[in-house]
Write a protein that holds these residues in place. Structure first.
Motif, PDB file in Angstrom:
ATOM      1  N   UNK A 176      12.909  28.004  51.804  1.00 15.24           N
ATOM      2  CA  UNK A 176      12.162  26.774  51.549  1.00 15.24           C
ATOM      3  C   UNK A 176      12.315  25.799  52.725  1.00 15.24           C
ATOM      4  N   UNK A 177      13.544  25.542  53.126  1.00 11.04           N
ATOM      5  CA  UNK A 177      13.793  24.603  54.225  1.00 11.04           C
ATOM      6  C   UNK A 177      13.244  25.154  55.535  1.00 11.04           C
ATOM      7  N   UNK A 178      13.372  26.456  55.754  1.00  5.98           N
ATOM      8  CA  UNK A 178      12.837  27.075  56.976  1.00  5.98           C
ATOM      9  C   UNK A 178      11.322  26.884  57.062  1.00  5.98           C
ATOM     10  N   UNK A 179      10.623  27.056  55.942  1.00  5.43           N
ATOM     11  CA  UNK A 179       9.169  26.841  55.934  1.00  5.43           C
ATOM     12  C   UNK A 179       8.826  25.394  56.288  1.00  5.43           C
ATOM     13  N   UNK A 214       1.717  33.505  46.863  1.00  7.11           N
ATOM     14  CA  UNK A 214       2.239  32.253  47.425  1.00  7.11           C
ATOM     15  C   UNK A 214       1.149  31.437  48.118  1.00  7.11           C
ATOM     16  N   UNK A 215      -0.030  32.007  48.300  1.00  7.29           N
ATOM     17  CA  UNK A 215      -1.156  31.256  48.861  1.00  7.29           C
ATOM     18  C   UNK A 215      -2.248  30.983  47.819  1.00  7.29           C
ATOM     19  N   UNK A 225       3.591  24.331  54.701  1.00 10.53           N
ATOM     20  CA  UNK A 225       3.805  23.359  53.634  1.00 10.53           C
ATOM     21  C   UNK A 225       3.347  23.928  52.294  1.00 10.53           C
ATOM     22  N   UNK A 226       2.228  24.620  52.313  1.00 12.16           N
ATOM     23  CA  UNK A 226       1.627  25.188  51.106  1.00 12.16           C
ATOM     24  C   UNK A 226       2.566  26.179  50.439  1.00 12.16           C
ATOM     25  N   UNK A 227       3.165  27.061  51.256  1.00 10.76           N
ATOM     26  CA  UNK A 227       3.959  28.145  50.683  1.00 10.76           C
ATOM     27  C   UNK A 227       5.449  27.832  50.595  1.00 10.76           C
ATOM     28  N   UNK A 228       5.863  26.647  51.052  1.00  6.05           N
ATOM     29  CA  UNK A 228       7.286  26.299  51.075  1.00  6.05           C
ATOM     30  C   UNK A 228       7.928  26.534  49.708  1.00  6.05           C
ATOM     31  N   UNK A 229       8.907  27.407  49.701  1.00  3.05           N
ATOM     32  CA  UNK A 229       9.624  27.724  48.473  1.00  3.05           C
ATOM     33  C   UNK A 229       8.932  28.704  47.556  1.00  3.05           C
ATOM     34  N   UNK A 230       7.690  29.049  47.826  1.00  2.00           N
ATOM     35  CA  UNK A 230       6.963  29.970  46.955  1.00  2.00           C
ATOM     36  C   UNK A 230       7.097  31.424  47.399  1.00  2.00           C
ATOM     37  N   UNK A 232       9.467  32.693  49.433  1.00  2.00           N
ATOM     38  CA  UNK A 232      10.871  33.062  49.354  1.00  2.00           C
ATOM     39  C   UNK A 232      11.662  31.778  49.172  1.00  2.00           C
ATOM     40  N   UNK A 233      12.221  31.567  47.998  1.00  2.00           N
ATOM     41  CA  UNK A 233      12.943  30.332  47.688  1.00  2.00           C
ATOM     42  C   UNK A 233      14.084  30.078  48.668  1.00  2.00           C
TER      43      UNK A 233
END
Length: 100
Positions: free
Chosen positions: A68-71, A29-30, A57-62, A64-65
């Protein structure tokens, strides 16, 4: 785990160790950005708040889908915290001012 007779790792153990090392040192995810750049190569040159905002922002949704909003909300938190720090509305900055 090592083989008892030779002391060498089996092929499966070597593969497992490599997978585990990649998950720790270079998680997907990074490292999956189309640019080929790894997140840490950018964030290590920023301060704590900005680096963390970029990371989330980079890993948002990657990573753990379902988060996504939590990230994205975590990125907003670090951006807001940085604005407070710059404006002087940061509790840590107030403590430092009182101690001087």
């Amino acid at each position: 785990m090592q083989c008892k007779r030779s002391g060498y790792l089996s092929t499966n153990e070597k593969v497992w160790n490599k997978i585990m090392a990649d998950m720790v040192n270079h998680p997907k995810h990074y490292t999956s950005d189309p640019s080929g750049v790894e997140c840490i190569d950018i964030t290590r040159h920023r301060n704590y708040n900005i680096g963390n905002a970029i990371k989330y922002l980079w890993r948002a949704g990657l990573k753990n889908e379902d988060k996504h909003i939590e990230d994205l909300k975590k990125a907003i938190f670090y951006i807001s915290d940085e604005i407070k720090r710059i404006e002087g509305n940061y509790r840590g900055a107030q403590k430092e001012d009182q101690e001087s």
